[in-house]
Design an enzyme around this catalytic site. Structure first.
Site, PDB file in Angstrom:
ATOM      1  N   CYS A   1      -0.821 -13.226  12.983  1.00 20.11           N
ATOM      2  CA  CYS A   1      -0.818 -14.267  11.846  1.00 20.11           C
ATOM      3  C   CYS A   1       0.296 -15.271  11.726  1.00 20.11           C
ATOM      4  O   CYS A   1       1.310 -14.822  12.003  1.00 20.11           O
ATOM      5  CB  CYS A   1      -0.897 -13.464  10.371  1.00 20.11           C
TER       6      CYS A   1
ATOM      7  N   CYS B   1       2.906  -8.066   5.716  1.00 22.28           N
ATOM      8  CA  CYS B   1       2.905  -7.174   6.746  1.00 22.28           C
ATOM      9  C   CYS B   1       4.375  -7.079   7.363  1.00 22.28           C
ATOM     10  O   CYS B   1       5.064  -7.968   7.289  1.00 22.28           O
ATOM     11  CB  CYS B   1       2.191  -7.766   7.643  1.00 22.28           C
TER      12      CYS B   1
ATOM     13  N   GLN C   1      -9.770   2.281  -3.571  1.00 20.39           N
ATOM     14  CA  GLN C   1      -9.378   2.529  -2.170  1.00 20.39           C
ATOM     15  C   GLN C   1      -9.175   1.059  -1.542  1.00 20.39           C
ATOM     16  O   GLN C   1     -10.154   0.299  -1.663  1.00 20.39           O
ATOM     17  CB  GLN C   1      -9.858   3.775  -1.463  1.00 20.39           C
TER      18      GLN C   1
ATOM     19  N   PHE D   1      -6.961  13.030 -11.534  1.00 19.71           N
ATOM     20  CA  PHE D   1      -6.712  11.687 -11.287  1.00 19.71           C
ATOM     21  C   PHE D   1      -7.722  11.038 -10.584  1.00 19.71           C
ATOM     22  O   PHE D   1      -7.958  10.328  -9.484  1.00 19.71           O
ATOM     23  CB  PHE D   1      -5.640  11.572 -10.233  1.00 19.71           C
TER      24      PHE D   1
ATOM     25  N   GLU E   1      -9.093  12.060 -15.817  1.00 18.49           N
ATOM     26  CA  GLU E   1      -8.531  10.631 -15.649  1.00 18.49           C
ATOM     27  C   GLU E   1      -8.011  10.200 -16.913  1.00 18.49           C
ATOM     28  O   GLU E   1      -8.485  10.183 -17.942  1.00 18.49           O
ATOM     29  CB  GLU E   1      -9.560   9.718 -15.064  1.00 18.49           C
TER      30      GLU E   1
ATOM     31  N   ASP F   1      -5.504  13.290  -6.663  1.00 20.86           N
ATOM     32  CA  ASP F   1      -5.428  11.842  -6.062  1.00 20.86           C
ATOM     33  C   ASP F   1      -4.398  11.220  -6.895  1.00 20.86           C
ATOM     34  O   ASP F   1      -4.925  10.285  -7.486  1.00 20.86           O
ATOM     35  CB  ASP F   1      -6.451  11.390  -5.458  1.00 20.86           C
TER      36      ASP F   1
ATOM     37  N   CYS G   1      -0.898   8.787  -1.442  1.00 17.80           N
ATOM     38  CA  CYS G   1      -0.299   7.526  -0.766  1.00 17.80           C
ATOM     39  C   CYS G   1       1.032   7.439  -0.411  1.00 17.80           C
ATOM     40  O   CYS G   1       1.488   6.242  -0.341  1.00 17.80           O
ATOM     41  CB  CYS G   1      -1.043   6.363  -1.650  1.00 17.80           C
TER      42      CYS G   1
END
Length: 407
Positions: A62, A71, A244, A271, A291, A339, A365
């Site tokens: 890129c 990135c 996601q 979650f 949630e 999650d 994550c």
């Protein structure tokens, strides 16, 4: 100050790390073994030249790389990248005193990211959209992004048209999601629109052929349902709702979680979001989805009702940070899936540790909060039988981790 450094290792964000005296210095876009000339600024440095390159260095794909902050690792070859990313999980667990095997990194990039948030700013009197430079409030205007799915190919152009239309009176965030119905767009930063602005935005959504346009999660117009396939269900997430990052990532995570829950009759999905796990788990088990964001659970409930062959799914709107499920509630289930956001699920994990649960699947994550939460469960007698890192954020330090635990 300008000096020469030899890069010793990679840091958690993909920066090269060198020693200047006894001080670790972080140098973006460098690799272990390289000799580089830098401009020092405390414990960070700006790369000036690569004087001796690593064999693992490759040309970035890129033209915005090193300018845009999206990135960090396009200069790494595939082997080094995969090793570094897996080691982020290994080192986080080791730091927490957890000895366990970490499986090979799963590539879940697929066609690319299906959602993106770009920023709109006024630059030299004109509305521009793009990403922020790393550790900066400077906007890097873009007209393409190679890590996005084909459904987001026109995202920069659409975002620019919207930014120009609303005038970018103040910083604007534009979230775009590729769906089966087309682009789903949520604008944030405008404030409450007047009737005239609503009419103009509705007309612009038609001109841009958007599936849905919302403002701070409030619907402006829905021209087509912005649907997403989850398992065998078709769901319309709430405006601005979480998904996601990639379709392949969600599918792989769903398969891993479903396999780990096989044979469990009653499962709690904590979650739960709009149901990427609940909808798949309900193909074989009854599910209770918890949630804090009520619109997500409403979307899940509608998807369950319109999908044949699913087991019952109940929902509960609840802030699990402030009101985690207690042991007496958890003991009703054969397995729990959680999650949480990046902050992890410490309060809920402590209640799980005090329960009689024997089967837990953790999705995370963030490697550090994952390791912290695993430490609590291991101290309560759980064994961490599998750790599976999954990469749906190519060229960045972000990833998903699945931990499978039993006792």
């Amino acid at each position: 100050m300008t000096t020469s450094l030899t890069i010793d290792r990679l840091g958690r964000r993909g920066d090269g790390v060198a020693l200047f005296g006894e001080t670790p210095v972080h140098v973006p876009f460098t690799l272990p073994g390289e000799t580089v000339s830098v401009a020092l600024d405390g414990d960070r440095a700006e790369l000036l030249t690569v004087d001796k390159a690593s064999p693992a260095r490759r040309a970035p794909e890129c033209s915005y790389f090193t300018h845009c902050g999206g990135c960090a690792t396009q200069h790494m070859d595939a082997a080094l990248y995969r090793h570094w990313k897996r080691e982020l999980v290994v080192s986080a667990l080791a730091w927490a005193g957890i000895e366990t095997e970490v499986e090979d990194l799963i590539d879940a990039h697929g066609e690319g990211r299906r959602r993106v948030t770009v920023h709109g700013r006024l630059v030299d009197g004109k509305a521009k959209v793009g990403f922020m430079a790393a550790r900066s409030h400077t906007l890097v205007a873009i007209d393409h992004c190679p890590v996005l799915a084909p459904g987001l190919a026109r995202a920069p152009a659409v975002a620019t048209a919207l930014a120009e239309a609303v005038g970018v009176r103040k910083p604007l965030d534009i979230q775009l999601t590729a769906t089966s119905g087309g682009l789903d767009v949520d604008l944030r930063g405008l404030g409450a629109p007047r009737d005239k602005e609503r009419l103009a935005l509705t007309a612009l959504a038609g001109h841009l052929d958007l599936a849905r346009l919302s403002l701070h999660g409030e619907l402006i117009v829905e021209r087509r349902p912005p649907a997403i396939t989850m398992g065998r269900a078709l769901i319309v997430p709430p405006p601005g709702g979480f998904l996601q990052a990639t379709a392949v990532g969600e599918d792989r995570l769903g398969r891993i979680v479903s396999e780990a829950c096989q044979g469990r009759k009653r499962i709690a999905d904590l979650f739960a979001g709009c149901g990427p796990f609940a909808l798949r788990l309900a193909e074989r088990s009854t599910v209770h989805a918890v949630e804090s964001f009520a619109p997500a659970l409403q979307a899940l409930d509608r998807a369950v009702r319109s999908t044949q062959g699913l087991r019952p799914v109940t929902t509960e709107t609840r802030d699990l940070f402030r009101r985690p499920l207690l042991p007496l509630e958890l003991n009703r289930f054969d397995a729990v899936v959680f999650d949480p956001p990046r902050a992890g699920a410490e309060a809920q994990v402590r209640e799980i540790a005090a329960s009689k649960l024997k089967h837990v699947i953790a999705v995370s994550c963030d490697a550090q909060t994952f390791a912290r939460d695993m430490s609590v469960l291991i101290a309560a007698g759980f064994s961490l039988t599998r750790v599976i890192p999954l990469d749906q954020f190519r060229y960045s330090s972000h990833m998903e981790i699945v931990g499978i635990l039993g006792r």
